[in-house]
Design an enzyme around this catalytic site. Structure first.
Site, short mmCIF file in Angstrom:
data_model
loop_
_atom_site.label_atom_id
_atom_site.label_comp_id
_atom_site.label_asym_id
_atom_site.label_seq_id
_atom_site.Cartn_x
_atom_site.Cartn_y
_atom_site.Cartn_z
N ASP A 1 0.76 -1.41 -0.15
CA ASP A 1 0.04 0.05 0.64
C ASP A 1 0.68 1.40 -0.46
O ASP A 1 2.13 1.43 0.09
CB ASP A 1 -0.96 0.05 0.97
CG ASP A 1 0.08 0.44 2.32
OD1 ASP A 1 0.54 -0.74 2.70
OD2 ASP A 1 -0.69 0.37 3.15
N HIS B 1 1.42 -9.40 -3.21
CA HIS B 1 0.67 -8.20 -3.30
C HIS B 1 1.12 -6.68 -3.16
O HIS B 1 1.51 -6.49 -2.29
CB HIS B 1 -0.67 -8.66 -1.69
CG HIS B 1 -1.33 -7.43 -1.27
ND1 HIS B 1 -2.27 -7.53 -2.24
CD2 HIS B 1 -1.88 -6.37 -0.53
CE1 HIS B 1 -3.54 -6.24 -1.79
NE2 HIS B 1 -2.50 -5.84 -0.59
N ASP C 1 1.28 -17.33 -4.45
CA ASP C 1 1.82 -16.46 -4.66
C ASP C 1 0.96 -15.81 -5.70
O ASP C 1 0.63 -16.04 -6.51
CB ASP C 1 3.25 -17.03 -5.49
CG ASP C 1 3.82 -16.18 -6.43
OD1 ASP C 1 3.71 -15.01 -6.58
OD2 ASP C 1 4.26 -16.14 -7.58
N GLU D 1 2.34 -10.07 0.48
CA GLU D 1 2.25 -9.06 0.45
C GLU D 1 4.13 -8.76 0.30
O GLU D 1 4.48 -9.85 1.22
CB GLU D 1 1.82 -7.95 1.32
CG GLU D 1 1.57 -5.95 1.53
CD GLU D 1 0.51 -5.88 1.83
OE1 GLU D 1 -0.03 -6.24 2.68
OE2 GLU D 1 0.94 -4.75 1.56
O1 9MR Z 1 2.80 -6.35 8.81
C1 9MR Z 1 1.28 -6.32 10.28
C2 9MR Z 1 0.72 -7.53 10.72
O2 9MR Z 1 2.33 -7.75 11.69
C3 9MR Z 1 -0.62 -7.78 11.28
O3 9MR Z 1 -0.85 -8.89 11.92
C4 9MR Z 1 -1.32 -7.29 10.45
C5 9MR Z 1 -2.94 -6.51 10.62
O4 9MR Z 1 -3.07 -6.05 10.77
O5 9MR Z 1 -0.69 -6.11 9.85
C6 9MR Z 1 0.70 -6.05 8.65
O6 9MR Z 1 0.83 -5.06 8.37
C7 9MR Z 1 0.29 -3.92 6.88
C8 9MR Z 1 -0.40 -3.03 7.66
O7 9MR Z 1 -0.79 -2.73 8.17
C9 9MR Z 1 -0.62 -1.78 6.02
N1 9MR Z 1 0.52 -2.39 5.01
C10 9MR Z 1 0.90 -3.32 5.07
C11 9MR Z 1 1.52 -4.41 5.88
C12 9MR Z 1 2.02 -5.82 5.46
O8 9MR Z 1 0.38 -6.64 5.35
#
Ligand code: 9MR
Length: 679
Positions: A184, A507, A550, A559
């Protein structure tokens, strides 16, 4: 002409053979698909086999260069596979190889190199350049991934949750630059905190090596190491996230909602800074305190920056002291303010660890005992592998990295023992585990971003190795690097742009929308995660060590994120910087057989003399130059070459007069010779 034609035919035949390796590569053999170190530990995993023997063969000619015995079988319950270990550490000649297991398994090909992790390590660090907000990526640095600038972030609104008397709601502030967090386009301080720590700590521990690492980014050549040039891009953004009126730091800079899968330049919705939080402010304080000491030597390139960072760190520390429990909770925020915010939360309701970490960094930089004196007795005795919300161990790593520069208030041996206890348990895990990796010994390893667990374990192990040069730490770190590069449940090389079974559909909004087939390189996919929070269809397994897909859809396994890339870069580059085997790997390998070296170098040597040799058959060849102290200064050849005559010039333009040594190795021969360079 005849030999040219023969070479072309040989090349075509060999290419066909190489392709057939790729096509028939067995999913049962899991191994680092990138490269192993010439002199280091080399292991692969073979799943569900009754075979007892394995063979290492050269990738092109298929000649067997090593025969080994597989270990006894062990069950890895997290993938429900019975696996055996193939140890082929005895293969020490640079080249391209594959492993064969009877009756019919053949692995992906891999290289054996003196510096196996340099290319993927640099790529992981360069991955940050591709994540830059507010700047166009130019083709001379970004190649086919060049793109327009996105998110200038020069018009950012203060969200009502962050309103103060001096900065009421909708006040416009500027907070450009920084890195996109992940797939994102938002920028989060908490996650920048641990990411910046990891890059800075890597630099603190390996500065001599990293000073030589160039990333080909716009700042390259400015006299500042590129690792620090790249980190500066995010540091400048972070500085702008502090409210100058009170020292508090906004939790994140974000859209209200996630963008669609469009390029950054097309993503133009309103940007906000939201509520300040204690966690963000302390993470900021820690990072700024580190920056103050790390950029100090670069005051001519960044005048005033070190002082600015230290003042910012102190102001943040003071704000946190007065606001010890201001937590970011998006549900609560959305119940009180609009617009509602739907992007990543990084919420953290426990901040003693952030206080510990920031206090330690401020102490190290200022040598003012008051930052930690009151905390020392209550620092945790048992440490964990860090993640964005658990940062206690980070302070311990910094203390270890600065061990020669602390005041008497710190009992280093007692504190370092805690770090070593954690590393000892990781090293023991590696030795006892079915995959011979510390990663994957406990179910807690398999969470969202599990690859960062593997990488962070590697970071701890390397920090321990830097404290006590015990090879078990290095080898366990190495095994986790192998995990990331292919020795894992699904058998993927998780770093984009590398390996044979590649991540092709992360992602990642840029990779998905840029029209380039290959994803942006040097990005670490999140990895296996049985949570499957994305609810995508198509997972082939829900077993913890296999739950990966994937597919762009899969944000909970595929991601990428800045806090995952950082320990990956640390691990790969740290393994290179600390490689205990690098130069001692030189040993004779046999007699002159199918190889002829023309000893035509004059004595004294001169800059235009070449080293000539001929090969009677295709084979791996390495030709390197060392200085008189044994430091490798140049690689002239390091690849498989067809039969033929060769004359390789030692370009001595930039070398001063003196004595050098060249080492020429083939599959059956090694020769070292002194040469005198007179200019
Ligand atoms: O890395 C984060 C993970 O530990 C959490 O469980 C998850 C859900 O809250 O969010 C991950 O972080 C994401 C962030 O909230 C938004 N940008 C992408 C991050 C990686 O997926």
């Amino acid at each position: 002409m005849k030999s040219l034609l023969m070479n072309i035919i040989a090349f075509l035949l060999l290419s066909i053979q190489l392709c057939s390796y790729a096509q028939t590569a067995s999913a049962s053999i899991r191994l680092n698909q990138v490269a192993f170190s010439t002199a280091g530990l080399k292991e692969a995993v073979v799943a569900n086999t009754t075979a007892n023997k394995f063979y290492v063969v050269t990738a092109y000619s298929g000649d067997t260069v090593f025969t080994g015995t597989l270990s006894d079988a062990k069950l890895w319950s997290y993938s429900n596979e019975t696996v055996k270990i193939a140890n082929f550490s005895g293969v020490d000649l640079p080249g391209k190889y594959a492993i064969k297991v009877p009756p019919d398994l053949t692995s992906y090909t891999f290289d054996i190199l003196d510096r196996p992790f340099l290319a993927p390590g640099k790529a992981a660090m360069k991955g940050y350049y591709y994540q830059r907000a507010s700047e166009a990526l130019l083709s001379q640095y970004a190649y086919q991934w060049a793109r327009k600038a996105g998110h200038p972030d020069t018009i950012v609104l203060v969200h009502p949750s962050a309103a103060t008397a001096l900065r009421p709601a909708n006040t416009v502030i500027k907070a450009p630059k920084g890195w996109y967090d992940a797939g994102d386009y938002n920028k989060y301080i908490v996650n920048s905190g641990i990411s910046m720590f990891t890059i800075f700590s890597m630099y603190e521990q390996y500065s001599k090596f990293l000073d030589t690492v160039s990333l080909n980014i716009p700042e390259s050549g400015n006299g500042v190491p590129d690792v620090l040039n790249e980190a500066m891009w995010n540091l400048q953004w972070m500085l702008a996230m502090q409210d100058p009126n009170d020292g508090g730091v906004y939790h994140k800079l974000t859209n209200a909602n996630f963008d669609g899968f469009i390029m950054p330049s097309a993503a133009v919705t309103t940007r906000y800074v939201v509520q300040k939080s204690t966690a963000a402010t302390l993470d900021f304080a820690a990072v700024m305190a580190m920056a103050a000491r790390i950029y100090k030597p670069y005051s001519s390139q960044f005048p005033g920056l070190a002082d600015q960072c230290l003042s910012a760190a102190k102001a943040a520390w003071q704000w946190a002291g007065k606001n010890m429990a201001v937590f970011y909770n998006q549900t609560t925020l959305n119940s009180q303010y609009s617009p509602q915010i739907a992007t990543g939360e990084y919420g953290d309701g426990y901040v003693i660890d952030e206080f510990n970490w920031a206090g330690i960094e401020l102490y190290i930089t200022t040598k003012d005992d008051s930052y930690i004196q009151g905390r020392l007795a209550s620092l945790p005795t048992s440490l964990d592998v860090p993640y964005w919300g658990g940062v206690n161990t980070l302070g311990f790593i910094s203390l270890a990295a600065n061990k020669n520069n602390l005041t008497a208030v710190v009992d280093t041996s007692a504190l370092f023992a805690r770090l070593l206890t954690l590393a000892n348990s990781l090293a023991a895990s590696r030795e006892n585990s079915a995959f011979h990796t510390a990663m994957g010994v406990s179910s807690g390893d398999f969470t969202w971003g599990s690859n960062s667990t593997a990488a962070n374990q590697g970071m701890i192990l390397l920090a321990a190795y830097n404290l006590r040069k015990d090879q078990k730490y290095y080898n366990a770190a190495l095994a986790n690097a192998d995990y990331l590069l292919g020795r894992n449940g699904p058998g993927y090389c998780f770093l984009t742009g590398f390996g044979s079974k590649k991540v092709m559909h992360p992602h990642h909004r840029v990779s998905e929308s840029d029209g380039v087939t290959e994803p942006v390189p040097g990005l670490l996919a999140g990895g296996v995660n049985p949570g499957q929070e994305d609810k995508c269809s198509g997972y082939v397994s829900s077993l913890p060590a296999l739950s990966y897909m994937d597919a762009v859809c899969s944000y909970s396994t595929n991601e990428i994120a800045i806090n995952w890339n950082a320990p990956c870069a640390f691990l790969l580059l740290g393994l290179e910087a600390a490689n205990p085997n690098l130069v001692t790997s030189v040993k004779p390998t046999g007699q002159l057989k199918d190889f002829y070296l023309k000893q035509n170098y004059p004595n004294p040597f001169n800059p235009s003399t070449s080293i000539s040799y001929s090969l009677t058959k295709r084979q791996n060849v390495s030709l390197k130059i060392f200085d008189i102290l044994g430091n490798e200064i140049m690689t002239l050849v390091n690849k498989e070459e067809p039969a033929g005559q060769y004359a390789v010039k030692f370009n001595a333009d930039k070398r001063s007069s003196g004595v050098y040594i060249y080492r020429l190795r083939t599959e059956s021969f090694m020769e070292t010779k002194k040469m005198v360079l007179l200019k």
